[in-house]
Motif scaffolding. Sequence first.
Motif, PDB file in Angstrom:
ATOM      1  N   VAL A 175       1.004  -1.160  -0.145  1.00  0.00           N
ATOM      2  CA  VAL A 175       0.137  -0.092   0.068  1.00  0.00           C
ATOM      3  C   VAL A 175       0.864   1.155  -0.034  1.00  0.00           C
ATOM      4  O   VAL A 175       1.616   1.693   0.905  1.00  0.00           O
ATOM      5  N   GLY A 219      -5.062   5.071   3.302  1.00  0.00           N
ATOM      6  CA  GLY A 219      -4.093   4.146   3.123  1.00  0.00           C
ATOM      7  C   GLY A 219      -3.745   3.340   4.204  1.00  0.00           C
ATOM      8  O   GLY A 219      -3.672   1.997   4.000  1.00  0.00           O
ATOM      9  N   ARG A 220      -3.674   3.831   5.336  1.00  0.00           N
ATOM     10  CA  ARG A 220      -3.385   3.078   6.511  1.00  0.00           C
ATOM     11  C   ARG A 220      -4.537   2.103   6.901  1.00  0.00           C
ATOM     12  O   ARG A 220      -4.303   0.989   7.159  1.00  0.00           O
ATOM     13  N   HIS A 260      -4.027  -0.818   4.545  1.00  0.00           N
ATOM     14  CA  HIS A 260      -3.074  -1.513   4.883  1.00  0.00           C
ATOM     15  C   HIS A 260      -3.501  -2.394   6.244  1.00  0.00           C
ATOM     16  O   HIS A 260      -3.292  -3.547   6.382  1.00  0.00           O
ATOM     17  N   SER A 290       0.062  -7.240   4.037  1.00  0.00           N
ATOM     18  CA  SER A 290       0.306  -5.914   3.309  1.00  0.00           C
ATOM     19  C   SER A 290       1.716  -5.112   3.899  1.00  0.00           C
ATOM     20  O   SER A 290       1.751  -5.489   5.066  1.00  0.00           O
ATOM     21  N   ARG A 291       2.341  -4.366   3.208  1.00  0.00           N
ATOM     22  CA  ARG A 291       3.292  -3.398   3.582  1.00  0.00           C
ATOM     23  C   ARG A 291       2.873  -2.073   3.231  1.00  0.00           C
ATOM     24  O   ARG A 291       1.974  -1.951   2.479  1.00  0.00           O
ATOM     25  N   TYR A 292       3.452  -1.006   4.061  1.00  0.00           N
ATOM     26  CA  TYR A 292       2.756   0.257   4.017  1.00  0.00           C
ATOM     27  C   TYR A 292       3.828   1.193   3.605  1.00  0.00           C
ATOM     28  O   TYR A 292       5.115   1.122   4.389  1.00  0.00           O
ATOM     29  N   GLU A 342       4.747   5.406   2.898  1.00  0.00           N
ATOM     30  CA  GLU A 342       4.118   6.797   2.442  1.00  0.00           C
ATOM     31  C   GLU A 342       5.115   7.676   1.956  1.00  0.00           C
ATOM     32  O   GLU A 342       6.681   7.800   2.203  1.00  0.00           O
TER      33      GLU A 342
END
Length: 258
Positions: free
Chosen positions: A204, A218-219, A222, A228-230, A232
Amino acid sequence: MPAIDHARLPYRLDGRADAPVLVLGNSLGTDGRLWDAQVEAWQRDFRVLRFELPGHGGAAAWPAPFDMGALAEALLALLDDLAIARCHYCGLSMGGAIGLELAARAPERVQGLVLSNTAAQFGAADFWRQRLARARDEGVMALFEASSARWLTPAQAEAEPHTVALLRDMFSQVKAEGYLQCGQAVMDFDFRPRLASLALPALVIAGTHDLATPPQQGRALHDGLRASRYLELPVAHLGNLGAPAAFADAVMRFASST
């Protein structure tokens, strides 16, 4: 929703025929040129497939309303037609929503899923109704200034008039019916109840300055996914244009590891 002939999704392939496939999904109001800077880098290691949304990039609008699921089914049919058994998928905004539907329908076909500047649900229906009503009454270009103000940070827009010109050209070629139908699909999209069912690897990517799909969305995306990985980035809504090299590198690292 009725099945739609996948031939209505024009496409372009770049890169070696024997390379793993990376499919790219565009945002509402843009076309495959959105990815030009990244494709130059990605096609060294991937066969890159870009497809056009209905009414975008010279594609015809579809004859009837559709939802994100119908777009995902059309994309699956295109993958079948091209004999692509498995792929990585990277989608931005509306393209991310198509990716979620694709992964839900055929998880065995998606090796890894990049969800950039997108959400499991895109916001208040009233906002979208007003936006679509203005496009219907005044024409799609009436929305360009407001859209581009979300797509790029003010600093980037001032420093890169060529990028603004590209976005304007893409937006100007969107057919009104295609924009209205795609916008309706965005307004109706709500994947939140199904997020936890997806177990495939996902990345993400959110934008610190994204006003359309803020980092909290977005968080939430995630947090709702199982694997998932995040990431920014200091960008607005079109994250791949805001940080081209960092975006390309993040997708490449993720796809190479899944």
